[in-house]
Design an enzyme around this catalytic site. Structure first.
Site, PDB file in Angstrom:
ATOM      1  N   CYS A 113       0.821  -1.220   0.000  1.00 18.97           N
ATOM      2  CA  CYS A 113       0.000   0.000   0.000  1.00 18.97           C
ATOM      3  C   CYS A 113       0.849   1.263   0.000  1.00 18.97           C
ATOM      4  O   CYS A 113       0.374   2.336  -0.359  1.00 18.97           O
ATOM      5  CB  CYS A 113      -0.927   0.005   1.202  1.00 18.97           C
ATOM      6  SG  CYS A 113      -1.993  -1.420   1.217  1.00 18.97           S
ATOM      7  N   HIS A 254      -3.829   6.718   3.199  1.00 13.24           N
ATOM      8  CA  HIS A 254      -4.116   5.439   2.529  1.00 13.24           C
ATOM      9  C   HIS A 254      -5.522   5.000   2.931  1.00 13.24           C
ATOM     10  O   HIS A 254      -5.897   5.069   4.105  1.00 13.24           O
ATOM     11  CB  HIS A 254      -3.075   4.398   2.952  1.00 13.24           C
ATOM     12  CG  HIS A 254      -3.425   3.005   2.524  1.00 13.24           C
ATOM     13  ND1 HIS A 254      -3.799   2.723   1.232  1.00 13.24           N
ATOM     14  CD2 HIS A 254      -3.486   1.839   3.211  1.00 13.24           C
ATOM     15  CE1 HIS A 254      -4.064   1.426   1.139  1.00 13.24           C
ATOM     16  NE2 HIS A 254      -3.889   0.864   2.329  1.00 13.24           N
ATOM     17  N   ASN A 284     -10.011  -0.853  -0.339  1.00 15.93           N
ATOM     18  CA  ASN A 284      -8.559  -0.718  -0.280  1.00 15.93           C
ATOM     19  C   ASN A 284      -7.966  -1.196  -1.608  1.00 15.93           C
ATOM     20  O   ASN A 284      -8.062  -2.377  -1.935  1.00 15.93           O
ATOM     21  CB  ASN A 284      -8.032  -1.557   0.892  1.00 15.93           C
ATOM     22  CG  ASN A 284      -6.522  -1.476   1.061  1.00 15.93           C
ATOM     23  OD1 ASN A 284      -5.821  -0.949   0.201  1.00 15.93           O
ATOM     24  ND2 ASN A 284      -6.034  -2.002   2.169  1.00 15.93           N
TER      25      ASN A 284
HETATM   26  N1  ACO Z   1     -17.919 -10.279   8.450  1.00 16.99           N
HETATM   27  C1  ACO Z   1     -18.305 -10.640   9.682  1.00 16.99           C
HETATM   28  N2  ACO Z   1     -17.441 -10.949  10.673  1.00 16.99           N
HETATM   29  C2  ACO Z   1     -16.121 -10.865  10.378  1.00 16.99           C
HETATM   30  C3  ACO Z   1     -15.640 -10.497   9.094  1.00 16.99           C
HETATM   31  C4  ACO Z   1     -16.611 -10.197   8.118  1.00 16.99           C
HETATM   32  N3  ACO Z   1     -16.259  -9.816   6.866  1.00 16.99           N
HETATM   33  N4  ACO Z   1     -14.297 -10.494   9.118  1.00 16.99           N
HETATM   34  C5  ACO Z   1     -13.921 -10.866  10.358  1.00 16.99           C
HETATM   35  N5  ACO Z   1     -15.023 -11.103  11.106  1.00 16.99           N
HETATM   36  C6  ACO Z   1     -15.083 -11.544  12.515  1.00 16.99           C
HETATM   37  C7  ACO Z   1     -13.825 -12.260  12.949  1.00 16.99           C
HETATM   38  O1  ACO Z   1     -13.864 -13.609  12.572  1.00 16.99           O
HETATM   39  C8  ACO Z   1     -13.903 -12.050  14.434  1.00 16.99           C
HETATM   40  O2  ACO Z   1     -14.794 -12.983  14.967  1.00 16.99           O
HETATM   41  P1  ACO Z   1     -14.500 -13.688  16.406  1.00 16.99           P
HETATM   42  O3  ACO Z   1     -14.488 -12.552  17.389  1.00 16.99           O
HETATM   43  O4  ACO Z   1     -15.644 -14.628  16.543  1.00 16.99           O
HETATM   44  O5  ACO Z   1     -13.155 -14.336  16.242  1.00 16.99           O
HETATM   45  C9  ACO Z   1     -14.516 -10.654  14.589  1.00 16.99           C
HETATM   46  O6  ACO Z   1     -15.161 -10.386  13.331  1.00 16.99           O
HETATM   47  C10 ACO Z   1     -13.514  -9.561  14.873  1.00 16.99           C
HETATM   48  O7  ACO Z   1     -12.397  -9.724  13.994  1.00 16.99           O
HETATM   49  P2  ACO Z   1     -11.211  -8.689  13.976  1.00 16.99           P
HETATM   50  O8  ACO Z   1     -10.186  -9.131  12.973  1.00 16.99           O
HETATM   51  O9  ACO Z   1     -10.751  -8.441  15.387  1.00 16.99           O
HETATM   52  O10 ACO Z   1     -11.986  -7.369  13.434  1.00 16.99           O
HETATM   53  P3  ACO Z   1     -11.479  -5.918  13.334  1.00 16.99           P
HETATM   54  O11 ACO Z   1     -12.379  -5.022  14.054  1.00 16.99           O
HETATM   55  O12 ACO Z   1      -9.982  -5.807  13.617  1.00 16.99           O
HETATM   56  O13 ACO Z   1     -11.667  -5.598  11.766  1.00 16.99           O
HETATM   57  C11 ACO Z   1     -10.303  -5.424   9.784  1.00 16.99           C
HETATM   58  C12 ACO Z   1     -10.976  -6.362  10.786  1.00 16.99           C
HETATM   59  C13 ACO Z   1     -11.371  -4.645   9.075  1.00 16.99           C
HETATM   60  C14 ACO Z   1      -9.513  -6.261   8.801  1.00 16.99           C
HETATM   61  C15 ACO Z   1      -9.344  -4.446  10.521  1.00 16.99           C
HETATM   62  O14 ACO Z   1      -8.564  -5.152  11.445  1.00 16.99           O
HETATM   63  C16 ACO Z   1      -8.411  -3.652   9.602  1.00 16.99           C
HETATM   64  O15 ACO Z   1      -8.832  -2.798   8.838  1.00 16.99           O
HETATM   65  N6  ACO Z   1      -7.086  -3.906   9.708  1.00 16.99           N
HETATM   66  C17 ACO Z   1      -6.064  -3.076   9.035  1.00 16.99           C
HETATM   67  C18 ACO Z   1      -5.966  -3.329   7.568  1.00 16.99           C
HETATM   68  C19 ACO Z   1      -4.811  -2.532   6.992  1.00 16.99           C
HETATM   69  O16 ACO Z   1      -4.576  -1.375   7.343  1.00 16.99           O
HETATM   70  N7  ACO Z   1      -4.012  -3.122   6.116  1.00 16.99           N
HETATM   71  C20 ACO Z   1      -2.801  -2.439   5.672  1.00 16.99           C
HETATM   72  C21 ACO Z   1      -2.790  -2.121   4.253  1.00 16.99           C
HETATM   73  S1  ACO Z   1      -3.242  -3.468   3.205  1.00 16.99           S
HETATM   74  C22 ACO Z   1      -1.880  -3.821   2.169  1.00 16.99           C
HETATM   75  O17 ACO Z   1      -0.764  -3.425   2.388  1.00 16.99           O
HETATM   76  C23 ACO Z   1      -2.131  -4.699   0.966  1.00 16.99           C
END
Ligand code: ACO
Length: 330
Positions: A113, A254, A284
């Site tokens: 990214c 980003h 993203n």
């Molecule tokens: N729908 C429903 N539930 C979901 C989904 C979904 N699509 N995805 C995950 N869950 C569930 C998980 O399984 C978990 O369930 P559990 O509690 O029963 O285990 C729960 O939701 C919480 O999961 P988390 O991963 O803790 O959710 P979080 O609030 O962190 O959100 C997300 C996930 C959106 C991916 C977030 O962590 C995020 O945006 N991370 C950063 C991404 C980023 O900045 N990437 C860098 C750039 S990308 C690159 O370089 C290519």
């Protein structure tokens, strides 16, 4: 001699994927996706399109807007983690050929990214050193080619697209790229990873069966590091350049997650009217995220010549970076 961002262009594929489409594919809901990420739609390239096809469309617009003859372009830097081909030729070389540019230096960079900000830093150095006069930089991704559409934790996040910019020489500091900072920390290499098909785990039936060729992300861990790193990064670049958050016309972060953007903007004291937000519409798009966001605001007539922009990015590697620049497009 300074370097300046002379023009911006982007290409958005035509196929729109709504959150409701994911409700039919994986166990998720529109409510969860919007609440956790801010994403409502993302655009996906056609199966016949490769990353260079998206990049070419964006580059054509950037070249037209810069009113520069393609043969005047000395270098093409394409930031992508989804190149047309595994090793070679580079996507930049394919784009050069599509644009009819012969003889220019052309190469890809892999900084996930952060790719566009890394490319900006390279172009700035080329121009300030006097090595080149005009550099085409591109951030282009066909993320749909490395996303596992059975994995709800990643599939809902990513979209395809491309953005491009022409970086040219200027002697006017009030039109220049003031500073670009880039950094990395390989300790967190497994936070965002495609485990195959590189030299560590070659492409094999076993690798495909285990879906090791798809992107995997430790979302929660990445989230926490992203907020802290992005915030420190912008504080540092502002402080080192003696610029306050109030002086910034547009903060262009980003576009990974609305909650990350919101947290960083708040810590920066930046009001929402000065934050460029496209994550809801495009999702993203990795290296294409910042130039697509810039282009969206430019086409809306919001970003204008002479305005001060602050870019901030974070991605796989881990890599991160920020840039402080005056927009020099017409
Ligand atoms: N729908 C429903 N539930 C979901 C989904 C979904 N699509 N995805 C995950 N869950 C569930 C998980 O399984 C978990 O369930 P559990 O509690 O029963 O285990 C729960 O939701 C919480 O999961 P988390 O991963 O803790 O959710 P979080 O609030 O962190 O959100 C997300 C996930 C959106 C991916 C977030 O962590 C995020 O945006 N991370 C950063 C991404 C980023 O900045 N990437 C860098 C750039 S990308 C690159 O370089 C290519």
């Amino acid at each position: 001699m300074y370097a300046s961002l002379r023009s911006i262009g982007a290409y958005i594929p035509s196929k729109k994927l709504e959150n409701a489409d994911f409700e039919k594919m994986v166990d998720t809901s529109d409510e969860w996706i919007v609440q956790r990420t801010g994403i409502k739609t993302r655009y996906i390239a056609d199966a016949s399109q490769a990353t260079s096809d998206l990049a070419y469309e964006a580059a054509k617009i950037a070249i037209e807007r810069a009113r520069i003859a393609p043969e005047k372009i000395d270098a093409i830097v394409c930031a992508t983690i989804t190149p047309d081909y595994f090793c070679m030729p580079s996507t930049a070389c394919v784009v050069a050929d599509k644009l009819g540019i012969k003889g220019a230096m052309a190469f890809d960079i892999s900084a996930a990214c952060s790719g566009f900000v890394y490319a900006l830093s390279i172009a700035k150095s080329f121009i300030e050193s006097g090595m080149h006069q005009n550099v085409l930089i591109i951030g282009a991704e066909k993320m749909s080619s490395i996303v596992d559409y059975e994995d709800r934790t990643t599939s809902i996040l990513f979209g395809d697209g491309a953005g491009a910019a022409i970086i040219t020489a200027t002697d006017d500091k009030k039109r220049a790229i003031l500073d670009v900072k880039t950094a990395s920390d390989g300790e967190y290499q497994d936070f965002l990873i495609t485990e195959a098909c590189g030299s560590r785990n070659g492409c094999s039936q076993e690798v495909l069966d285990k879906k090791m060729h798809f992107l995997k992300m430790k979302g929660n861990e990445t989230f926490k590091l992203a907020v802290n790193t992005l915030t420190q990064d912008v504080f540092d670049i502002l402080q080192e350049n003696h610029i306050c958050a109030e002086d910034i016309d547009w903060f262009v972060p980003h576009q990974a997650n609305y909650r990350i953007i919101n947290a960083v903007s708040k810590k920066l004291g930046m009001s929402e009217e000065h934050v460029v937000l496209t994550v809801g519409e495009y999702g993203n798009t990795s290296a294409a995220s910042i130039p697509m966001a810039l282009n969206r605001w430019y086409e809306k007539g919001e970003i204008k010549k002479g305005q001060l922009l602050l870019l901030d990015t974070f991605g796989g590697g881990l890599t991160w970076g920020s840039a402080l620049l005056y927009f020099n497009g017409d």
